[in-house]
Design a protein around this motif. Structure first.
Motif, PDB file in Angstrom:
ATOM      1  N   ILE A 641       0.853  -1.178   0.000  1.00 42.16           N
ATOM      2  CA  ILE A 641       0.000   0.000   0.000  1.00 42.16           C
ATOM      3  C   ILE A 641       0.894   1.235   0.000  1.00 42.16           C
ATOM      4  O   ILE A 641       1.785   1.364   0.841  1.00 42.16           O
ATOM      5  CB  ILE A 641      -0.946  -0.024   1.209  1.00 42.16           C
ATOM      6  N   GLY A 645      -2.508   5.506  -0.091  1.00 40.73           N
ATOM      7  CA  GLY A 645      -3.528   4.523   0.271  1.00 40.73           C
ATOM      8  C   GLY A 645      -3.854   3.564  -0.867  1.00 40.73           C
ATOM      9  O   GLY A 645      -4.603   2.618  -0.676  1.00 40.73           O
ATOM     10  N   ILE A 647      -3.158   0.651  -3.771  1.00 37.58           N
ATOM     11  CA  ILE A 647      -2.394  -0.590  -3.767  1.00 37.58           C
ATOM     12  C   ILE A 647      -1.465  -0.633  -4.979  1.00 37.58           C
ATOM     13  O   ILE A 647      -1.869  -0.251  -6.084  1.00 37.58           O
ATOM     14  CB  ILE A 647      -3.355  -1.785  -3.803  1.00 37.58           C
ATOM     15  N   ALA A 648      -0.256  -1.046  -4.765  1.00 37.53           N
ATOM     16  CA  ALA A 648       0.655  -1.282  -5.879  1.00 37.53           C
ATOM     17  C   ALA A 648       1.082  -2.738  -5.813  1.00 37.53           C
ATOM     18  O   ALA A 648       1.256  -3.294  -4.723  1.00 37.53           O
ATOM     19  CB  ALA A 648       1.870  -0.370  -5.789  1.00 37.53           C
TER      20      ALA A 648
END
Lengths: 676, 155
Positions: A641, A645, A647-648
């Motif tokens: 994260i 905020g 997501i990767a």
């Protein structure tokens, strides 16, 4: 407490005791001496024996008993420690540890060295078990003589009495326990209760007095007792049973040699724990939960930071400085929490000492094992997962690395080979090195063997490093015949896989005739990863730094087309295949106008250039598993994260190389010999 | 297949009614953890089309599934009223994108009709039963395990 949790505690304690034992033996070997040291060793063995007995581990107990007897003789100065004795008691510690492990795994196997070590120990313990029993008591008698001479001066001193309180004693609210502790304040006291006169329940008068106490003392006289208890006058009867002096129990004099066959006194001696280090046993799951939450805190902190940063506040505003404090505190907590999971590698290294001794024994080589940096801390889960790879590598070092005594003499080396295991921190990583001063890798032989096994085409030209890395190929083994230690050809590739799965890598440095060093480079923790944040096909992704060699922006003319879909880049004279990351992951990738290339090192395909749209940042990211709620994604190892905020996904470079190879958009190095 | 068999006849079961692809459905409330607004997802490579991506739910990474696509009703049109039902089934947490969520219904177990299109006892079917509410409208009870977890994997 259930039996299982008791057992768990027992094994956890055994682990600590064995650690203390190896520690003590190590100090002995280093030339230290002293009663405390020998006592500590004795206590460790004795505690294992005692607790093992409670759980009915008979093999363990009987071995520990012989071991303890020998240690007791050493303690009683009946046996001097020479090199041979030291060797035997060190081997015995190994066998003991193995017996504990067997008990833990509910395995029924007997350690191979058990019989041999046992008979060696029995040799030192004295042939007949009676002998050790006898000799210490000879030693013991003169000590007991002292009170006797004292007894002659004051005949009434010491003795055994029956203490019979009458019913009024109880009716008045007196309590025997208080009376005895009162007496104990005056002198030495031993109390036992006689239940013989207690009637069965139907004949029992609830107000009656039935219990009779026998009190034994070495220094109290009847007068003293009567005086002390004068407030009870008339409520009890005191009658002398035996006038002889009661020898103070050995319990009170732990420094005195104690026969190993009187376990009770020694048990008291180990009631004071050997290790001053207070530890807390916590369910690892709780710690993991804490680590996760702290990870959230860090993310939340950077979200707030970004939001506040977007407000355009003045540099010196109070909010910003409060935020800075928050950031600082959050990091502090994270570090503290991470350190809970950190554990010194010492217990692991001690186990490895055993591995080396056993390997040396089995191969008949003379090996000195040197350990440095055992205080280095790494993540607990890593410690556990390192045990198998290290065992393999150390056995290999002894078996393949170190020469036989004759071989060493031939090359003009000292007869004793050295295997060194060291751990240290280097730039955010833990490095564990296994080095030997043996014969080094014979590259010609390795290459010939790889060719012979069909792992490499005959005309392959490999660099020295590539030859060294052949060791890690599945199915590779140079040992002419399979020994019972190593040589099954399953070792090193398993080692490599295990270490890669921990996010680490292995490198080899070797000099023919001088020795080999294997370095394992590991991340400090499994929960956090150093990553490079990149953008690919309008997605933000994270590449683990550990796999990245360098980033380049080549001149346009250095990017060359090989086929319709295949590009290579000329990097310092060699061609590196290009893999479009977005495409490999199956994202419809818009035309990359000006890609950046990241050179990564992979197992299966060597060096690759991943093309990405841009590089944003290099940072630590908290690893979040995808598998629990979603499942496995090819090419992606986990998620994280980011500060905003969002997501990767974290890219699994190795899997990308394989994906690219299988879809044909990527490299094919078959002409070079190392194929996916 | 579902927890339906564990119900006694006079148990009252609560359902959340929802619309997806313009049709009315409901799911058992025991599986619903929370209902939240749509937020931007991170797409996943090599995912089935009905998996829109993953979102960050207070630190947990959870996949978001387009229910309408799952049901073969075409992709959900993006709409301000679109909501995500965060569900938990077999200790897996995921979100399902639905058109809207309307109400919570308390239904006695014996009012739940069997799905007549389910011929065989053990044939997998993501509609475990039917409900009639108010003015004769029919609601289909969705088995999320069957639909979301096993469905896509079966292909």
């Amino acid at each position: 407490m259930s039996m299982e949790s008791l057992l768990e505690t027992f094994f956890a304690e055994c682990e600590e005791l064995i650690e203390a034992l190896s520690d003590g033996l190590g100090r002995l070997a280093a030339g230290e001496s002293g009663d405390d040291l020998v006592n500590a060793i004795f206590r460790a063995v004795h505690s294992i024996k005692g607790a093992g007995g409670a759980f009915g581990f008979e093999d363990l107990v009987s071995f520990a008993h012989v071991y303890e007897t020998v240690l007791d003789r050493i303690r009683g100065c009946l046996l001097a420690i020479d090199a041979e004795v030291l060797r035997v008691i060190t081997r015995a510690a190994d066998v003991l540890a193995e017996l504990v492990e067997n008990a833990q795994n509910e395995g029924s196997g007997t350690p191979s060295a058990l019989a041999q070590v046992r008979s060696a120990l029995e040799g030192y313990a004295g042939v007949a078990p009676a002998a050790p029993l006898h000799e210490p008591s000879l030693d013991f008698a003169p000590m007991a003589f002292e009170p006797i001479s004292f007894d002659l001066d004051t005949p009434e001193s010491g003795g055994r009495w029956r203490f019979v309180p009458d019913a009024t004693f109880y009716r008045n609210g007196h309590e025997p326990l208080h009376i005895f502790s009162h007496l104990r304040a005056v002198g030495d006291l031993k109390v036992s209760c006689d239940f013989a006169e207690v009637p069965s329940l139907d004949g029992l008068d609830p107000d009656g007095s039935y219990l009779v106490w026998e009190i034994e003392s070495s220094d109290l006289t009847e007068d003293v007792i009567q005086q002390t208890l004068q407030f009870l006058a008339g409520l009890y009867e005191l009658s002398l049973v035996e006038d002889t002096v009661v020898i103070p129990d050995v319990e009170d004099q732990p420094s005195r040699p104690v026969s190993a066959d009187t376990p009770a006194p020694a048990k008291t001696a180990n009631a004071t724990p050997a290790s001053p280090r207070a530890t807390l046993r916590v369910d690892p799951e709780r710690v993991d939960r804490l680590i996760n939450t702290v990870g959230e805190l860090i993310i939340n902190q950077s979200v707030i930071g970004q939001k506040v940063g977007g407000l355009g506040l003045e540099q010196n505003s109070e909010l910003l400085s409060a935020l800075e404090d928050y950031r600082y505190l959050a990091r502090e907590i994270q570090e503290a929490v991470m350190s809970i999971r950190a554990q010194p590698v010492k217990p692991l290294f001690q186990r490895m000492a055993r591995v080396v001794r056993e390997a040396a024994e089995a191969t008949g080589k003379d090996v000195e094992f040197v350990v440095t940096g055992e205080g280095t801390e790494i993540d607990k889960t890593l410690v556990e997962r390192l045990a198998d790879p290290l065992t393999h590598m150390l056995r290999n070092s002894v078996d393949h690395g170190i020469e036989t005594v004759a071989g060493r003499a031939e090359s003009g080396k000292t007869p004793v080979g050295t295997v060194r295991l060291s751990a240290f921190h280097r730039s955010g990583h833990v490095v564990i090195e296994i080095s030997d001063d043996g014969k080094g890798l014979d590259r010609e032989k390795i290459l010939a063997s790889a060719i012979g096994k069909g792992l490499v085409p005959e005309d392959a030209r490999l660099s020295e490093q590539e030859i060294d890395n052949l060791l890690f190929m599945p199915g590779f083994s140079t040992a002419a015949e399979v020994t019972n230690l190593s040589g099954r050809g399953v070792g090193m590739d398993v080692v490599k896989t295990a270490i890669t799965s921990m996010g680490g890598r292995v490198t080899i440095a070797t000099e023919f005739g001088r020795g080999t060093t294997f370095s394992i480079i590991l991340p400090l923790t499994l929960a956090v990863l150093d990553g490079m944040v990149v953008s690919v096909a309008e997605q933000t992704m994270v590449l683990p730094i550990s796999g990245i060699v360098e980033t380049i922006r080549p001149a346009r003319k250095d990017v060359k087309s090989v086929g319709p879909q295949e590009d290579v880049i000329l990097v310092r004279g060699s061609f590196v295949p290009v893999v479009a990351l977005g495409k490999a992951l199956g994202f419809a990738s818009p035309h990359q106008s000006d890609p950046t290339y990241i050179l990564v090192e992979t197992e299966s395909s060597g060096i690759l250039a991943l093309s990405v749209d841009g590089i944003w940042d290099q940072r630590q990211v908290v690893i979040k598993s995808l598998e629990g709620n979603y499942g496995n994604i090819p090419g992606v190892s986990a998620a994280t994260i980011l500060g905003d905020g969002k997501i990767a996904l974290i890219v699994d470079i190795e899997a990308i190389a394989q994906l690219a190879a299988s879809t044909g958009s990527g490299p094919c190095l078959s002409e070079q010999g190392i194929v996916a | 297949m579902s927890n339906a068999t564990a119900w006694a006849d006079d148990d009252v079961v609560e359902f959340v009614s929802l619309t997806s692809g313009g049709q009315a459905f409901c799911v058992e409330i025991a599986h619903v953890r929370e209902i939240r607004r749509w937020s931007e997802v991170t797409s996943l490579p090599h995912a089935s089309p009905s998996v829109l991506g993953v979102i960050n739910l207070r630190g947990a990474v959870i996949p978001i599934v387009d229910l309408s696509l799952c049901l073969g009703l075409g992709p959900s049109p993006s709409h301000a009223r679109n909501v995500v039902i965060v569900a938990s089934v077999n200790s897996r947490i995921f979100g399902i994108l639905v058109g809207s969520v309307s109400e919570i219904l308390s239904i006695r177990r014996d009012e739940v009709r069997k799905n007549p299109t389910q011929m065989k006892e053990n044939e997998p079917n993501y509609i475990t039963g039917l409900l009639t509410v108010g003015d004769g409208e029919m609601l289909r009870i969705l088995d999320l395990t069957e639909l979301v977890i096993q469905g896509p994997e079966r292909g």
